[in-house]
Design a protein around this motif. Structure first.
Motif, PDB file in Angstrom:
ATOM      1  N   ASN A 150      26.679  33.157  31.012  1.00 44.65           N
ATOM      2  CA  ASN A 150      25.248  32.818  31.239  1.00 44.65           C
ATOM      3  C   ASN A 150      25.263  32.554  32.602  1.00 44.65           C
ATOM      4  OD1 ASN A 150      24.429  33.154  28.618  1.00 44.65           O
ATOM      5  ND2 ASN A 150      24.482  30.897  28.122  1.00 44.65           N
ATOM      6  N   TYR A 151      24.682  33.572  33.626  1.00 40.75           N
ATOM      7  CA  TYR A 151      24.643  33.241  34.921  1.00 40.75           C
ATOM      8  C   TYR A 151      23.099  33.397  35.579  1.00 40.75           C
ATOM      9  CZ  TYR A 151      29.702  33.820  34.282  1.00 40.75           C
ATOM     10  OH  TYR A 151      31.000  33.798  33.843  1.00 40.75           O
ATOM     11  N   ASP A 152      22.861  32.818  36.609  1.00 37.66           N
ATOM     12  CA  ASP A 152      21.377  33.141  36.931  1.00 37.66           C
ATOM     13  C   ASP A 152      21.492  33.701  38.165  1.00 37.66           C
ATOM     14  OD1 ASP A 152      22.321  30.960  38.557  1.00 37.66           O
ATOM     15  OD2 ASP A 152      20.919  29.648  37.984  1.00 37.66           O
ATOM     16  N   SER A 153      22.400  34.468  38.569  1.00 39.46           N
ATOM     17  CA  SER A 153      22.457  34.990  40.175  1.00 39.46           C
ATOM     18  C   SER A 153      21.815  36.386  39.963  1.00 39.46           C
ATOM     19  CB  SER A 153      23.748  35.124  40.541  1.00 39.46           C
ATOM     20  OG  SER A 153      24.799  35.784  39.677  1.00 39.46           O
ATOM     21  N   ASP A 154      21.527  36.889  40.925  1.00 32.24           N
ATOM     22  CA  ASP A 154      20.730  38.221  41.162  1.00 32.24           C
ATOM     23  C   ASP A 154      21.695  39.260  41.794  1.00 32.24           C
ATOM     24  OD1 ASP A 154      19.653  40.660  41.441  1.00 32.24           O
ATOM     25  OD2 ASP A 154      17.689  39.957  42.709  1.00 32.24           O
ATOM     26  N   LEU A 155      22.488  40.103  41.267  1.00 34.17           N
ATOM     27  CA  LEU A 155      23.541  40.866  41.773  1.00 34.17           C
ATOM     28  C   LEU A 155      23.021  42.285  41.848  1.00 34.17           C
ATOM     29  CD1 LEU A 155      26.688  39.432  39.772  1.00 34.17           C
ATOM     30  CD2 LEU A 155      25.541  38.561  41.855  1.00 34.17           C
ATOM     31  N   THR A 156      21.808  42.492  42.050  1.00 30.28           N
ATOM     32  CA  THR A 156      21.309  43.892  41.931  1.00 30.28           C
ATOM     33  C   THR A 156      22.172  44.642  42.752  1.00 30.28           C
ATOM     34  OG1 THR A 156      19.015  43.219  41.457  1.00 30.28           O
ATOM     35  CG2 THR A 156      19.365  45.337  42.462  1.00 30.28           C
ATOM     36  N   GLY A 157      22.644  45.882  42.421  1.00 31.20           N
ATOM     37  CA  GLY A 157      23.385  46.805  43.463  1.00 31.20           C
ATOM     38  C   GLY A 157      24.733  46.401  43.758  1.00 31.20           C
ATOM     39  N   LEU A 158      25.251  44.936  43.440  1.00 33.42           N
ATOM     40  CA  LEU A 158      26.745  44.897  43.732  1.00 33.42           C
ATOM     41  C   LEU A 158      27.689  45.560  43.108  1.00 33.42           C
ATOM     42  CD1 LEU A 158      28.700  42.810  44.988  1.00 33.42           C
ATOM     43  CD2 LEU A 158      28.541  41.558  42.729  1.00 33.42           C
ATOM     44  N   PRO A 159      28.518  46.479  43.642  1.00 36.43           N
ATOM     45  CA  PRO A 159      29.441  47.137  42.912  1.00 36.43           C
ATOM     46  C   PRO A 159      30.811  46.207  42.256  1.00 36.43           C
ATOM     47  CG  PRO A 159      29.229  48.035  45.124  1.00 36.43           C
ATOM     48  CD  PRO A 159      28.731  46.548  44.984  1.00 36.43           C
ATOM     49  N   VAL A 160      30.942  46.440  41.034  1.00 36.14           N
ATOM     50  CA  VAL A 160      31.979  45.552  40.453  1.00 36.14           C
ATOM     51  C   VAL A 160      32.791  46.460  39.607  1.00 36.14           C
ATOM     52  CG1 VAL A 160      32.095  43.858  38.628  1.00 36.14           C
ATOM     53  CG2 VAL A 160      30.358  43.597  40.022  1.00 36.14           C
ATOM     54  N   THR A 161      33.989  46.385  39.729  1.00 35.79           N
ATOM     55  CA  THR A 161      35.024  47.070  39.192  1.00 35.79           C
ATOM     56  C   THR A 161      35.998  46.104  38.338  1.00 35.79           C
ATOM     57  OG1 THR A 161      35.188  48.671  40.786  1.00 35.79           O
ATOM     58  CG2 THR A 161      37.062  48.675  39.230  1.00 35.79           C
ATOM     59  N   ILE A 162      36.099  46.349  36.826  1.00 34.59           N
ATOM     60  CA  ILE A 162      37.041  45.729  36.048  1.00 34.59           C
ATOM     61  C   ILE A 162      38.156  46.852  35.513  1.00 34.59           C
ATOM     62  CG2 ILE A 162      37.193  44.219  34.057  1.00 34.59           C
ATOM     63  CD1 ILE A 162      34.143  43.360  34.739  1.00 34.59           C
ATOM     64  N   THR A 163      39.418  46.288  35.631  1.00 36.23           N
ATOM     65  CA  THR A 163      40.243  47.066  34.951  1.00 36.23           C
ATOM     66  C   THR A 163      41.021  46.245  33.778  1.00 36.23           C
ATOM     67  OG1 THR A 163      42.109  46.574  36.323  1.00 36.23           O
ATOM     68  CG2 THR A 163      40.573  48.345  37.011  1.00 36.23           C
ATOM     69  N   VAL A 164      41.600  47.085  32.784  1.00 34.58           N
ATOM     70  CA  VAL A 164      42.179  46.235  31.711  1.00 34.58           C
ATOM     71  C   VAL A 164      42.950  47.234  31.119  1.00 34.58           C
ATOM     72  CG1 VAL A 164      40.256  46.225  29.962  1.00 34.58           C
ATOM     73  CG2 VAL A 164      42.005  44.464  29.954  1.00 34.58           C
ATOM     74  N   HIS A 165      44.137  46.701  30.377  1.00 34.76           N
ATOM     75  CA  HIS A 165      44.816  47.624  29.326  1.00 34.76           C
ATOM     76  C   HIS A 165      44.184  47.580  27.944  1.00 34.76           C
ATOM     77  CE1 HIS A 165      47.848  48.422  32.479  1.00 34.76           C
ATOM     78  NE2 HIS A 165      48.242  49.444  31.756  1.00 34.76           N
ATOM     79  N   GLU A 166      44.123  48.747  27.189  1.00 34.07           N
ATOM     80  CA  GLU A 166      43.721  48.516  25.796  1.00 34.07           C
ATOM     81  C   GLU A 166      44.323  47.201  25.021  1.00 34.07           C
ATOM     82  OE1 GLU A 166      42.816  53.051  24.080  1.00 34.07           O
ATOM     83  OE2 GLU A 166      44.842  52.392  24.279  1.00 34.07           O
ATOM     84  N   GLN A 167      45.635  47.226  25.269  1.00 29.81           N
ATOM     85  CA  GLN A 167      46.323  46.123  24.737  1.00 29.81           C
ATOM     86  C   GLN A 167      46.976  45.294  25.867  1.00 29.81           C
ATOM     87  OE1 GLN A 167      48.812  48.375  22.292  1.00 29.81           O
ATOM     88  NE2 GLN A 167      47.040  49.454  21.454  1.00 29.81           N
ATOM     89  N   ASP A 168      46.379  44.293  26.388  1.00 27.10           N
ATOM     90  CA  ASP A 168      46.970  43.435  27.486  1.00 27.10           C
ATOM     91  C   ASP A 168      47.146  42.128  26.750  1.00 27.10           C
ATOM     92  OD1 ASP A 168      46.791  41.369  29.670  1.00 27.10           O
ATOM     93  OD2 ASP A 168      46.040  42.880  30.798  1.00 27.10           O
TER      94      ASP A 168
END
Length: 216
Positions: A150-168
């Motif tokens: 639960n976050y109350d920030s406004d991140l409109t338009g912020l590019p976010v990249t998340i990477t993960v392996h299927e079995q990390d």
């Protein structure tokens, strides 16, 4: 006081800034090597180093009662690195934030709480969370209880990249997916890259996303 290590261009002449956050057992110089591999000499890079080379002593999935003070200290360290670049003339919208593993979780958590950056990259990472959720141990979270995101920030338009392996072994796929949804709910433009099979490391997709965002 958090140790800050520099590489690349100076803040006064750089086109953009990049704050890099290392993982458990690594150091500032290690994660700066990732920045150097991007091949962008006009980027000012800075990396904070955690005391004892660990931002927290447990899994990021551990209950918030034990995690909260470590997360707060890590966020302060990231804020200090960003403030250093700002003092040299780089505005926050010209500063990107990236981290790997533990550092990636801290980078995502900082972004979710603070926002206002050029781009954020959580490599093999997920959000830490804001509080413990109701319920018992979840096998999809490696036996840990879920967290509220639960976050109350406004991140409109912020590019976010998340990477993960299927079995990390350290980052449950469920937490990475839930993190992506939490950022989307805040208005961010999210790319979730899931590498097939088992693993825990920096992926080609993550490096490519960083290079593309910083080379605009």
């Amino acid at each position: 006081m958090t140790r800050l290590v520099r590489a690349g261009a100076s803040g006064g002449t750089a086109r953009m800034g990049l704050v890099l956050v290392h993982g458990r057992g690594a150091g500032a110089e290690d994660i700066l090597g990732l920045g150097a591999a991007l091949g962008l000499p006009d980027i000012a890079m800075i990396a904070p180093e955690a005391p004892g080379r660990s931002w927290w002593p447990t899994s990021f999935l551990a209950p918030m009662g034990g995690m909260a003070p470590h997360v707060a200290a890590g966020i302060d360290a990231v804020e200090g690195a960003i403030a250093t670049l700002e003092a040299e003339g780089l505005s926050r919208d010209r500063i990107a934030l990236a981290g790997f593993s533990q550092g990636g979780c801290l980078a995502l958590e900082y972004a979710a709480r603070k926002g206002g950056l050029a781009a954020v990259f959580g490599l093999s990472a997920g959000l830490v969370g804001t509080s413990d959720a109701m319920g018992g141990p979840d096998p999809a979270l490696y036996g840990f209880t879920a967290k509220r995101l639960n976050y109350d920030s406004d991140l409109t338009g912020l590019p976010v990249t998340i990477t993960v392996h299927e079995q990390d072994p350290h980052i449950p796929l469920k937490r990475a997916r839930d993190s992506a949804e939490a950022f989307r709910a805040l208005g961010a433009e999210v790319a979730l890259h899931v590498a097939p099979g088992a693993g825990h490391g920096v992926t080609e997709a993550g490096v490519a996303a960083m290079r593309a965002a910083l080379n605009r």
